[in-house]
Design a protein around this motif. Structure first.
Motif, short mmCIF file in Angstrom:
data_model
loop_
_atom_site.label_atom_id
_atom_site.label_comp_id
_atom_site.label_asym_id
_atom_site.label_seq_id
_atom_site.Cartn_x
_atom_site.Cartn_y
_atom_site.Cartn_z
N GLY A 163 47.60 38.89 38.94
CA GLY A 163 47.60 37.85 37.56
C GLY A 163 49.03 37.20 37.56
O GLY A 163 49.18 36.21 37.22
N ALA A 193 46.23 38.23 45.58
CA ALA A 193 45.61 39.91 45.71
C ALA A 193 45.82 40.75 46.90
O ALA A 193 46.25 41.61 46.83
CB ALA A 193 44.14 39.71 45.14
N GLN A 200 43.98 33.00 44.21
CA GLN A 200 44.27 34.36 43.79
C GLN A 200 43.91 35.32 44.76
O GLN A 200 44.36 36.34 44.62
CB GLN A 200 43.10 34.23 42.70
N GLU A 201 43.11 34.93 45.68
CA GLU A 201 42.78 36.09 46.89
C GLU A 201 43.70 36.25 47.69
O GLU A 201 44.00 37.44 47.82
CB GLU A 201 41.40 35.59 47.65
N VAL A 214 44.23 37.50 32.78
CA VAL A 214 45.27 38.57 33.10
C VAL A 214 46.52 37.82 33.70
O VAL A 214 46.21 37.28 34.52
CB VAL A 214 44.62 39.67 33.92
N THR A 252 48.85 47.24 37.01
CA THR A 252 47.98 47.32 37.74
C THR A 252 47.77 46.12 38.77
O THR A 252 48.36 45.30 38.59
CB THR A 252 46.53 47.46 36.97
N ASP A 253 46.99 46.47 39.95
CA ASP A 253 46.84 45.48 40.85
C ASP A 253 46.45 44.20 40.26
O ASP A 253 46.79 42.84 40.77
CB ASP A 253 45.88 45.87 41.89
N GLU A 254 45.56 44.25 39.45
CA GLU A 254 44.85 43.05 38.59
C GLU A 254 45.97 42.44 38.01
O GLU A 254 46.15 41.22 37.74
CB GLU A 254 43.76 43.44 37.71
N GLU A 255 46.88 43.29 37.30
CA GLU A 255 47.98 42.31 36.47
C GLU A 255 48.99 41.81 37.51
O GLU A 255 49.59 40.91 37.07
CB GLU A 255 48.58 43.65 35.71
#
Length: 401
Positions: free
Chosen positions: A229, A199, A195-196, A89, A223-226
């Motif tokens: 990413g 995030a 990544q952490e 993502v 989104t938060d994930e996007e």
């Protein structure tokens, strides 16, 4: 139809031992024979290899070719694997429209020439701070650790809005990802930690936005994930590349003292110098596309499902496009090079990379007029197997009086 030639048995990767800046010699030979020809991939797939400037540019700019990783055949095994899975993502290089279009539209306004030029003063400050530190530490340093890596790392921190208290942690994890001498497990561990961190940063920006790219993007429908990413993607796309351009570019200039002297004598030459170094070094040297339908190109029929390796380093040394292409000439107008790609996947951060290089190279050579390698050129540790070509380290020295 052109006369059939036997397929290339694999992608040439061995660079000439006497010139660390030159592409594999076999690529030039293949380009002379035919700029687009059959190639056997490690998994047995019979695809294509594009080495000519015109052919590479055509493939990169044609929407009938896909950038999706899961449709590609890998040109070289990675850690013994030849299969490529779907893009993570936020990884814009491995997706096609309309998903790619959505991300790119959101980001394009953040990477305008005007906005990147506005960062010039901050790049200058960061460069001076690290040159001061080099001078205090010197007269011998590893240029990668002292200058080439931290300058773009701090600029990515500025762009993403990483708080000052977190920047050392950010740089440590970013350096871990870039280490080609690390095991795959160590690289994945560094990537996971980074990544952490990103995030966590996304959550903080949603709660309390600041003046940075991630905060801007929290106002979109991502989104938060996007967001996390995309943050990781921007880091990967903008750090290792610029760091290696600064280090390998300095190595190239020190190996061509007459060119370094030209840059010192005429700082106004820097824009042309950056473009020529991008062309000459082509550190992002190889890409892959896969045909979504039958495509006729260069008198050849590429069938749907066939993968095409695009050799940017061969294209940027094509004598049909650049006169005397194997010569580093900072006075050359190297317009039309493909170092940043072409088409819808052309590098979004290219203007930031240019700003960083236009500042960093002249500042380095002005501060240390006697800068030179601290080891014989053949002892500089290269990254021949890396997706981004460069050096692991660059020991340099200078006169203190």
């Amino acid at each position: 139809m052109p006369e059939a030639l036997s397929p290339v048995p694999g992608l040439p990767t061995s660079r000439p031992a006497d010139c660390p800046f030159a592409p594999p010699a076999d690529l030039g030979r293949l380009r002379e024979e035919r700029p687009l020809r059959r190639m056997r991939f490690p998994d047995g797939h019979l695809g294509w290899l594009a080495t000519g400037h015109s052919a590479v540019r055509a493939v990169l700019g044609d929407p009938r070719f896909s950038s999706r990783y899961d449709l590609m055949h890998a040109p070289t095994p990675y850690d013994g694997e030849v299969e490529m899975g779907p893009a993570p993502v936020g990884d814009m290089t491995g997706i096609d429209p309309p998903h790619h279009t959505r991300y790119r539209r959101l980001l394009m306004g953040k990477f305008t020439v005007r906005r990147m030029r506005a960062l010039t003063e901050r790049v200058e400050q960061i460069a001076v701070e690290h040159l001061d530190a080099m001078e205090r530490q010197g007269p011998s340093v590893d240029l990668v650790a002292a200058y080439a890596h931290p300058v773009p790392a701090l600029m990515i921190c500025e762009l993403l809005g990483v708080p000052a208290a977190e920047r050392d942690r950010f740089k440590r994890q970013a350096a871990g990802i870039s280490r080609t001498d690390a095991s795959l497990e160590e690289q994945f561990a560094a990537l996971s930690a980074l990544q952490e961190l990103i995030a966590e940063l996304v959550v903080a920006k949603r709660a309390r936005p600041t003046d940075d790219l991630l905060s801007d993007l929290t106002t979109t429908d991502l989104t938060d994930e996007e967001l996390a990413g995309l943050g990781g993607f921007l880091l990967a796309a903008g750090l290792d590349t610029t760091a290696n351009m600064l280090a390998l570019g300095t190595f190239a200039l020190l190996s061509h003292p007459e060119q370094a002297a030209s840059l010192r004598a005429d700082p106004g030459l820097v824009d042309q110098a950056v473009e020529e170094l991008l062309r000459y070094l082509s550190i992002t040297h190889t890409g892959v596309r896969s045909a979504l339908q039958d495509v006729e190109l260069d008198g050849q029929l590429i069938r749907a499902g066939e993968s095409v390796v695009v050799s940017v380093q061969a294209a940027n040394r094509d004598p049909a496009r650049f006169a005397d292409p194997d010569t580093l000439d900072l006075h050359r107008k190297a317009t039309g090079h493909l170092a940043f790609g072409h088409g819808i996947h052309q590098c979004l951060g290219q203007q930031l990379a240019r700003v960083e290089m236009r500042v960093a190279f002249p500042a380095l050579f002005a501060r240390f007029p006697t800068l030179r390698l601290a080891v014989p050129p053949e002892e500089v540790p290269l990254r021949p197997e890396a997706n981004i070509y460069g050096v692991h380290s660059l020991p340099v020295t200078w006169d203190t009086e």
